[in-house]
Design a protein around this motif. Sequence first.
Motif, short mmCIF file in Angstrom:
data_model
loop_
_atom_site.label_atom_id
_atom_site.label_comp_id
_atom_site.label_asym_id
_atom_site.label_seq_id
_atom_site.Cartn_x
_atom_site.Cartn_y
_atom_site.Cartn_z
N THR A 259 0.83 -1.20 0.00
CA THR A 259 0.00 0.00 0.00
C THR A 259 0.86 1.25 0.00
N ILE B 15 -4.83 -5.25 1.41
CA ILE B 15 -4.31 -4.18 0.55
C ILE B 15 -5.46 -3.31 0.06
N LEU C 74 -6.08 0.70 0.82
CA LEU C 74 -6.23 1.67 -0.26
C LEU C 74 -7.55 2.42 -0.16
#
Length: 423
Positions: free
Chosen positions: A302, A343, A347
């Motif tokens: 990330t 992830i 995000l």
Amino acid sequence: MPADLAVIGLGHLGLPLAQAATAAGIDTIGYDPDPHTVAELRAGRLPPECADGCLTAAEVRRMLAAGFRPTTADAELGKVRTAVICAPARLGEDRALDLGPIGAAARALAVRLRPHTTVLLESPVYPGATEEFLRPLLESGSGLRAGHDFHLAYSPSRVDPGNKRHAYAGIPKVIGGLTPACTEAAAAFYGRVCEKVVRARGLREAEAVRVLETNYRYVNIALVNEMAVFCHDIGVDLWDVVRCAETKPFGFQAFRPGPGVGGPGVPIDPNYLSYKGRSLGYPLRMVEVAQEVSGRMPRYVTQRCATLLNEHGKSARGARVLLLGVSYKADVSDQQGAPAREIASRLMELGAQLSYHDPHVAQWRVMGRPVPRADSVYEAAAAADLTVLLQHHRTYDLQGLAVKAQLLLDTRGAIPAGAGHRL
């Protein structure tokens, strides 16, 4: 109708065994308590929870044509000579192994267990579980004694979903019995299915094989994950390092980094897998550190995404990010423990607008919200501010993606050198 073999649990562990046994001419039934799973298999289809690359629907249909019989009727378990428990066992949030499905399978078998039956366990367990957990359930439910009235043994499953190079029959089969006679009974069965049988000294040694094999992989993946971060920071191409290192003919086995570690082959630490409160009182430090290292990788990915966007004049907030491959390994649909979910969550928290593509995953939800699925991977890559390859499915044309994508981060080292950014 009597059968030679009952495979109990028709998931990614049980179905490959059932396929190999059927191919070897062994009259096989498959028992699973889930009516939907059995109904799908009877219809020649793979239920979604089994579609992880271990079998195809065509292979299931061939098994049915050869006499394989899926069933939910536990009465069938009393008509077999050999029963293999392949129920799932997974780690919970507290890192404790959930043996509930194994216990349920054992209780279903116990009330039907006949003398002289060979009972085998292939599910992942900690050393001691077959004797301390499974044996009492079988004995109390049947009134029979293991090692005297029936044979009891353990064999660690070595199934690798999606791997077409190593068929079940060609993988050496480790076995360990409660008694020498139990070991030989297990060897007699697996000798009909597998090309090579390896006898362990006993139950616990066979169970510890699974611990060693799984932890070996986990620790080495953590090592290259740590090396990936280190090499990026000093400007070294880790994939070229691995390519060169694997030419050494001794003392080195190549592992490659990725965005994290997932799948059913969880790392096993006996400190967390104690039975009835017994514990060694200390963890396996290598496993603990490996878990810590690989657990940091989704956060690192990330950060790399945000940095790349920033370097190209864009903020993560509002950026269109396309994630490619959300399963835990290539060419399977299983998302168990896949790093893609963490992830994606991170995000989202940064304000990115996510979409995904995976040829094996039709729908995907993160943080309770559906993530839009791209219809055309190339059009989506061209429209996205950042494309992140999380899983290298063989259907992906990486050269084409590298040309189409505005910005590409490859977490698998699969794209040609210089075609994008590597982890």
